[in-house]
Design a protein around this motif. Structure first.
Motif, PDB file in Angstrom:
ATOM      1  N   CYS A 172      45.690 105.364  51.391  1.00 41.94           N
ATOM      2  CA  CYS A 172      44.585 104.586  50.808  1.00 41.94           C
ATOM      3  C   CYS A 172      44.482 105.021  49.411  1.00 41.94           C
ATOM      4  N   GLU A 173      43.956 104.356  48.634  1.00 39.59           N
ATOM      5  CA  GLU A 173      43.785 104.805  47.172  1.00 39.59           C
ATOM      6  C   GLU A 173      42.365 104.910  46.790  1.00 39.59           C
ATOM      7  N   VAL A 174      41.903 106.245  46.131  1.00 39.34           N
ATOM      8  CA  VAL A 174      40.698 106.399  46.016  1.00 39.34           C
ATOM      9  C   VAL A 174      40.389 106.700  44.507  1.00 39.34           C
ATOM     10  N   PRO A 175      39.487 105.720  43.869  1.00 33.45           N
ATOM     11  CA  PRO A 175      39.111 105.906  42.627  1.00 33.45           C
ATOM     12  C   PRO A 175      38.162 107.101  42.362  1.00 33.45           C
ATOM     13  N   VAL A 176      38.451 107.841  41.182  1.00 42.79           N
ATOM     14  CA  VAL A 176      37.949 109.024  41.027  1.00 42.79           C
ATOM     15  C   VAL A 176      37.428 109.087  39.603  1.00 42.79           C
ATOM     16  N   SER A 177      36.248 109.721  39.243  1.00 43.29           N
ATOM     17  CA  SER A 177      35.845 109.799  37.996  1.00 43.29           C
ATOM     18  C   SER A 177      36.567 110.782  37.088  1.00 43.29           C
ATOM     19  N   PHE A 178      36.778 110.750  35.740  1.00 36.73           N
ATOM     20  CA  PHE A 178      37.538 111.527  34.873  1.00 36.73           C
ATOM     21  C   PHE A 178      36.659 113.010  34.987  1.00 36.73           C
ATOM     22  N   THR A 179      35.363 112.878  35.298  1.00 32.87           N
ATOM     23  CA  THR A 179      34.778 114.266  35.072  1.00 32.87           C
ATOM     24  C   THR A 179      35.263 114.945  36.512  1.00 32.87           C
ATOM     25  N   THR A 180      35.228 114.408  37.619  1.00 36.86           N
ATOM     26  CA  THR A 180      35.547 115.041  38.914  1.00 36.86           C
ATOM     27  C   THR A 180      36.962 115.486  38.879  1.00 36.86           C
ATOM     28  N   MET A 181      37.892 114.657  38.163  1.00 33.87           N
ATOM     29  CA  MET A 181      39.380 115.153  37.928  1.00 33.87           C
ATOM     30  C   MET A 181      39.328 116.368  36.953  1.00 33.87           C
ATOM     31  N   ALA A 182      38.707 116.454  35.881  1.00 31.93           N
ATOM     32  CA  ALA A 182      38.758 117.409  35.111  1.00 31.93           C
ATOM     33  C   ALA A 182      38.136 118.930  35.575  1.00 31.93           C
ATOM     34  N   LEU A 183      36.944 118.909  36.384  1.00 29.45           N
ATOM     35  CA  LEU A 183      36.053 119.872  36.875  1.00 29.45           C
ATOM     36  C   LEU A 183      36.241 120.101  38.168  1.00 29.45           C
ATOM     37  N   GLY A 184      36.739 119.072  39.090  1.00 29.44           N
ATOM     38  CA  GLY A 184      36.908 119.293  40.381  1.00 29.44           C
ATOM     39  C   GLY A 184      35.902 119.074  41.129  1.00 29.44           C
ATOM     40  N   GLY A 185      35.797 118.610  42.355  1.00 28.83           N
ATOM     41  CA  GLY A 185      34.606 118.353  43.259  1.00 28.83           C
ATOM     42  C   GLY A 185      35.078 118.048  44.665  1.00 28.83           C
ATOM     43  N   ALA A 186      34.234 117.620  45.481  1.00 32.20           N
ATOM     44  CA  ALA A 186      34.410 117.196  46.759  1.00 32.20           C
ATOM     45  C   ALA A 186      34.248 115.663  46.760  1.00 32.20           C
ATOM     46  N   LEU A 187      35.163 114.932  47.633  1.00 31.86           N
ATOM     47  CA  LEU A 187      34.908 113.382  47.875  1.00 31.86           C
ATOM     48  C   LEU A 187      34.669 113.292  49.326  1.00 31.86           C
ATOM     49  N   GLU A 188      33.994 112.182  49.702  1.00 34.16           N
ATOM     50  CA  GLU A 188      33.919 111.739  50.891  1.00 34.16           C
ATOM     51  C   GLU A 188      34.878 110.595  51.082  1.00 34.16           C
ATOM     52  N   ILE A 189      35.595 110.806  52.050  1.00 33.36           N
ATOM     53  CA  ILE A 189      36.776 109.804  52.440  1.00 33.36           C
ATOM     54  C   ILE A 189      36.842 109.195  53.885  1.00 33.36           C
ATOM     55  N   PRO A 190      36.791 107.949  54.044  1.00 33.32           N
ATOM     56  CA  PRO A 190      36.502 107.319  55.250  1.00 33.32           C
ATOM     57  C   PRO A 190      37.903 107.575  55.965  1.00 33.32           C
ATOM     58  N   THR A 191      37.915 107.617  57.217  1.00 30.62           N
ATOM     59  CA  THR A 191      39.097 107.636  58.259  1.00 30.62           C
ATOM     60  C   THR A 191      38.631 106.902  59.325  1.00 30.62           C
ATOM     61  N   LYS A 224      45.774 108.852  47.513  1.00 31.48           N
ATOM     62  CA  LYS A 224      46.058 108.968  46.256  1.00 31.48           C
ATOM     63  C   LYS A 224      44.948 108.717  45.257  1.00 31.48           C
ATOM     64  N   VAL A 225      44.510 109.648  44.497  1.00 31.39           N
ATOM     65  CA  VAL A 225      43.323 109.670  43.890  1.00 31.39           C
ATOM     66  C   VAL A 225      43.693 109.113  42.229  1.00 31.39           C
ATOM     67  N   VAL A 226      43.014 108.291  41.952  1.00 33.21           N
ATOM     68  CA  VAL A 226      43.012 107.521  40.563  1.00 33.21           C
ATOM     69  C   VAL A 226      42.152 107.505  39.879  1.00 33.21           C
ATOM     70  N   VAL A 227      42.316 107.953  38.642  1.00 31.80           N
ATOM     71  CA  VAL A 227      40.970 107.931  37.417  1.00 31.80           C
ATOM     72  C   VAL A 227      40.548 106.680  37.162  1.00 31.80           C
ATOM     73  N   GLU A 228      39.439 106.529  37.256  1.00 27.50           N
ATOM     74  CA  GLU A 228      38.830 105.093  36.868  1.00 27.50           C
ATOM     75  C   GLU A 228      38.086 105.191  35.518  1.00 27.50           C
ATOM     76  N   THR A 229      38.707 104.496  34.817  1.00 29.27           N
ATOM     77  CA  THR A 229      38.240 104.302  33.210  1.00 29.27           C
ATOM     78  C   THR A 229      36.726 103.744  33.087  1.00 29.27           C
ATOM     79  N   PRO A 230      36.084 104.487  32.484  1.00 29.59           N
ATOM     80  CA  PRO A 230      34.456 103.928  32.420  1.00 29.59           C
ATOM     81  C   PRO A 230      34.532 102.462  31.466  1.00 29.59           C
ATOM     82  N   VAL A 231      33.749 101.452  32.115  1.00 26.73           N
ATOM     83  CA  VAL A 231      33.719 100.216  31.284  1.00 26.73           C
ATOM     84  C   VAL A 231      32.311 100.043  30.840  1.00 26.73           C
ATOM     85  N   ASN A 232      32.069  98.961  29.864  1.00 23.46           N
ATOM     86  CA  ASN A 232      31.074  98.522  29.574  1.00 23.46           C
ATOM     87  C   ASN A 232      29.873  99.646  28.966  1.00 23.46           C
ATOM     88  N   LEU A 233      30.690 100.665  28.005  1.00 24.42           N
ATOM     89  CA  LEU A 233      30.010 101.765  27.422  1.00 24.42           C
ATOM     90  C   LEU A 233      29.014 101.411  26.378  1.00 24.42           C
TER      91      LEU A 233
END
Length: 374
Positions: A264-283, A323-332
């Protein structure tokens, strides 16, 4: 001149069984048949003797009379007439030898009904955990009125006179024999003089049957589940074939399957990728927590052991790959854009310290163009 003992002609003992008699006769017939030993009177005589001996010993009634009274007990039943040894063509031998393989001969077993296939679409969850589904299968079944015989109750089919019940007729051309479906009975070996009113003499009727199919846990796309005897019924009351239920797995909105593993592919925020964090993953067995280390890069793959599919055959438990993928923010808005620009300037000022891959990339580009100028 006294006739030779039939058992001695075939070279078998007096308690020889049907299979032993047939093998002995085949061997002698292939060796001495006139089509293979042309103009050899001795060979032709041996062939006639073998054919006569086999005609008697392969018939239980004739054999009993021969064992009790010798040649005198069968003198009227064996001879050189049209049905005796001299009238036998090589096609008869061919049929004896290959009849069991190709379906020739009066004593061959009729083939069972045709196998059927049914495509069953499952969700990924159903395939992984197993399920039970009801399906409706259209098929031909034996007619209940005539029991599959094709004849009206109280009457019976008649043996086809053209093929003598074999369902096949042979055309002899010298050494070779060509076998074809009997045109009169169309291969059935029987003729229906008084057809059943329900099936019109076919012995089969169209029907639909509701079946319950148990799908074992772990089946994969293309796997088959066999239901014995649930295929198409055999004509004239012969046993039914089998039903093969072929599994097709529908596309899943989150997971892709490869063997026993899930992806599966999991979209992750730039902040989480940079600072680290926990994600809830469905199985497929519930929720799981995935810890993303600080400074992780986009498209990094994490492995969750034992969260894949249990193999239906080996019992091996697969894994889940995320696979974690950085999601680029939109509509800033303006404020968010200003903050990002300030952040980018501070990172760029740090050079290789904050963005080693970007700095390395710029160095490679600079060297590339310098080489072009040189």
């Amino acid at each position: 001149m006294a006739k030779q003992d039939y058992y001695e002609v075939l070279g078998v003992s007096r308690d020889a069984g049907a299979d032993e008699l047939k093998k002995a006769y085949r061997r002698l017939a292939m060796k001495y048949h006139p089509d293979r030993t042309q103009n050899d009177a001795a060979a032709e005589t041996r062939f006639k003797e073998a054919k006569e001996a086999y005609d008697v010993l392969s018939d239980a009634r004739k054999r009993a009379a021969y064992d009790q009274f010798g040649h005198a007990g069968v003198s009227s039943s064996a001879g050189s007439g049209p049905g005796g040894a001299a009238g036998a063509g090589f096609g008869d031998i061919f049929g004896d030898i290959f009849g069991d393989i190709f379906g020739g001969g009066a004593g061959h077993r009729r083939a069972r009904g045709s196998d059927l296939r049914y495509s069953l679409e499952l969700t990924l969850e159903e395939a992984v955990h197993g399920t039970e589904r009801e399906i409706r299968v259209p098929k031909r079944v034996n007619c209940a009125t005539c029991g599959g015989s094709g004849s009206r109750p109280g009457s019976k089919p008649k043996t086809c006179g053209r093929c003598d019940g074999h369902g096949q007729v042979r055309m002899q051309q010298g050494f070779f024999s060509v076998q074809q479906t009997c045109p009169q009975c169309r291969g059935r070996g029987q003729l229906i003089s008084d057809p059943c009113g329900t099936c019109g003499g076919q012995g089969m009727v169209h029907d639909q049957k509701t079946l319950s199919v148990k799908i074992p846990a772990g089946v994969d796309d293309g796997d088959q589940v066999r239901l014995g005897g649930e295929g198409e019924g055999g004509a004239r009351g012969v046993g039914a074939g089998d039903l093969y239920v072929q599994v097709r797995i529908a596309r899943h909105p989150i997971f892709e399957r490869d063997g026993d593993d899930l992806y599966c592919e999991v979209p992750v925020s730039f902040t989480t990728m940079a600072l680290g964090g926990a994600l809830e993953i469905p199985t497929l067995s519930g929720r799981a927590s995935l810890k993303v280390p600080a400074e992780s890069q986009s498209e990094k793959i994490f492995r969750l052991r034992g969260k894949g599919v249990r193999n239906v055959r080996s019992g091996h438990q697969g894994d889940l790959y995320c696979k974690v993928v950085v999601e680029t923010p939109v509509n800033l808005n303006a404020k968010q854009k200003k903050l990002l620009n300030e952040f980018d300037r501070s990172v760029t000022a740090g050079g290789n310290r904050h963005a080693p891959r970007s700095s390395s990339w710029r160095d490679k580009i600079k060297a590339f163009f310098e080489d072009l100028v040189d």
